[in-house]
Write a protein that holds these residues in place. Structure first.
Motif, PDB file in Angstrom:
ATOM      1  N   UNK A  45       0.867  -1.169   0.000  1.00 25.40           N
ATOM      2  CA  UNK A  45       0.000   0.000   0.000  1.00 25.40           C
ATOM      3  C   UNK A  45       0.913   1.231   0.000  1.00 25.40           C
ATOM      4  N   UNK A  46       1.177   1.771  -1.187  1.00 22.63           N
ATOM      5  CA  UNK A  46       2.078   2.918  -1.301  1.00 22.63           C
ATOM      6  C   UNK A  46       1.551   4.124  -0.543  1.00 22.63           C
ATOM      7  N   UNK A  47       0.255   4.329  -0.581  1.00 21.70           N
ATOM      8  CA  UNK A  47      -0.331   5.460   0.131  1.00 21.70           C
ATOM      9  C   UNK A  47      -0.029   5.364   1.623  1.00 21.70           C
ATOM     10  N   UNK A  48      -0.219   4.194   2.196  1.00 26.14           N
ATOM     11  CA  UNK A  48       0.061   3.998   3.624  1.00 26.14           C
ATOM     12  C   UNK A  48       1.554   4.118   3.917  1.00 26.14           C
ATOM     13  N   UNK A  49       2.376   3.630   2.995  1.00 24.29           N
ATOM     14  CA  UNK A  49       3.829   3.724   3.192  1.00 24.29           C
ATOM     15  C   UNK A  49       4.269   5.173   3.312  1.00 24.29           C
ATOM     16  N   UNK A  50       3.685   6.043   2.504  1.00 23.27           N
ATOM     17  CA  UNK A  50       4.082   7.452   2.542  1.00 23.27           C
ATOM     18  C   UNK A  50       3.419   8.210   3.680  1.00 23.27           C
ATOM     19  N   UNK A  51       2.253   7.786   4.104  1.00 24.26           N
ATOM     20  CA  UNK A  51       1.641   8.400   5.288  1.00 24.26           C
ATOM     21  C   UNK A  51       2.465   8.089   6.528  1.00 24.26           C
ATOM     22  N   UNK A  52       3.094   6.914   6.543  1.00 25.36           N
ATOM     23  CA  UNK A  52       3.920   6.521   7.682  1.00 25.36           C
ATOM     24  C   UNK A  52       5.304   7.149   7.643  1.00 25.36           C
ATOM     25  N   UNK A  53       5.684   7.706   6.516  1.00 27.31           N
ATOM     26  CA  UNK A  53       7.023   8.280   6.349  1.00 27.31           C
ATOM     27  C   UNK A  53       6.860   9.730   5.891  1.00 27.31           C
ATOM     28  N   UNK A  54       6.644  10.617   6.857  1.00 32.25           N
ATOM     29  CA  UNK A  54       6.322  12.014   6.571  1.00 32.25           C
ATOM     30  C   UNK A  54       7.395  12.727   5.742  1.00 32.25           C
ATOM     31  N   UNK A  55       8.660  12.447   6.008  1.00 35.05           N
ATOM     32  CA  UNK A  55       9.746  13.106   5.280  1.00 35.05           C
ATOM     33  C   UNK A  55       9.669  12.750   3.799  1.00 35.05           C
ATOM     34  N   UNK A  56       9.418  11.481   3.502  1.00 39.23           N
ATOM     35  CA  UNK A  56       9.316  11.053   2.106  1.00 39.23           C
ATOM     36  C   UNK A  56       8.108  11.699   1.436  1.00 39.23           C
ATOM     37  N   UNK A  57       7.009  11.763   2.155  1.00 40.41           N
ATOM     38  CA  UNK A  57       5.807  12.379   1.597  1.00 40.41           C
ATOM     39  C   UNK A  57       6.053  13.845   1.249  1.00 40.41           C
ATOM     40  N   UNK A  58       6.720  14.555   2.144  1.00 40.72           N
ATOM     41  CA  UNK A  58       7.040  15.963   1.885  1.00 40.72           C
ATOM     42  C   UNK A  58       8.027  16.101   0.733  1.00 40.72           C
ATOM     43  N   UNK A  59       8.984  15.209   0.654  1.00 35.23           N
ATOM     44  CA  UNK A  59       9.976  15.266  -0.428  1.00 35.23           C
ATOM     45  C   UNK A  59       9.316  15.103  -1.780  1.00 35.23           C
ATOM     46  N   UNK A  60       8.363  14.188  -1.890  1.00 33.36           N
ATOM     47  CA  UNK A  60       7.715  13.957  -3.178  1.00 33.36           C
ATOM     48  C   UNK A  60       6.788  15.099  -3.577  1.00 33.36           C
TER      49      UNK A  60
END
Length: 84
Positions: A45-60
């Motif tokens: 679940x890519x969406x959940x993976x990025x919700x759990x990794x805030x830094x990565x979500x902000x980077x993208x």
């Protein structure tokens, strides 16, 4: 039990291959973070993976971030995720 294993654990034990991880990172960097992403015999679940990794979500979502930075952050989030 594989539910407790991260994608990195599965990669190290060769239950998934590097090419699968690379395709998932490419999809994430391209903006395709659909709910279910097939990776080897697992579903990530890519969406959940990025919700759990805030830094990565902000980077993208940062247009000023370099491609290398976005790639590395996406890879980190994916490797830390727990697929089913």
């Amino acid at each position: 039990m594989t539910n407790d294993l991260t994608l990195d654990d599965l990669l190290k034990t060769k239950l998934v291959v590097e090419e699968d991880v690379t395709r998932a990172v490419q999809a994430a960097v391209a903006g395709d973070r659909s709910k279910a992403y097939a990776i080897g015999n697992y579903t990530l679940d890519l969406d959940a993976a990025f919700k759990a990794h805030e830094v990565a979500s902000k980077a993208l979502s940062n247009p000023q971030a370099t491609l290398a930075y976005r790639w590395n952050m996406a890879r980190a989030a994916i490797l830390l995720a727990r697929p089913v």
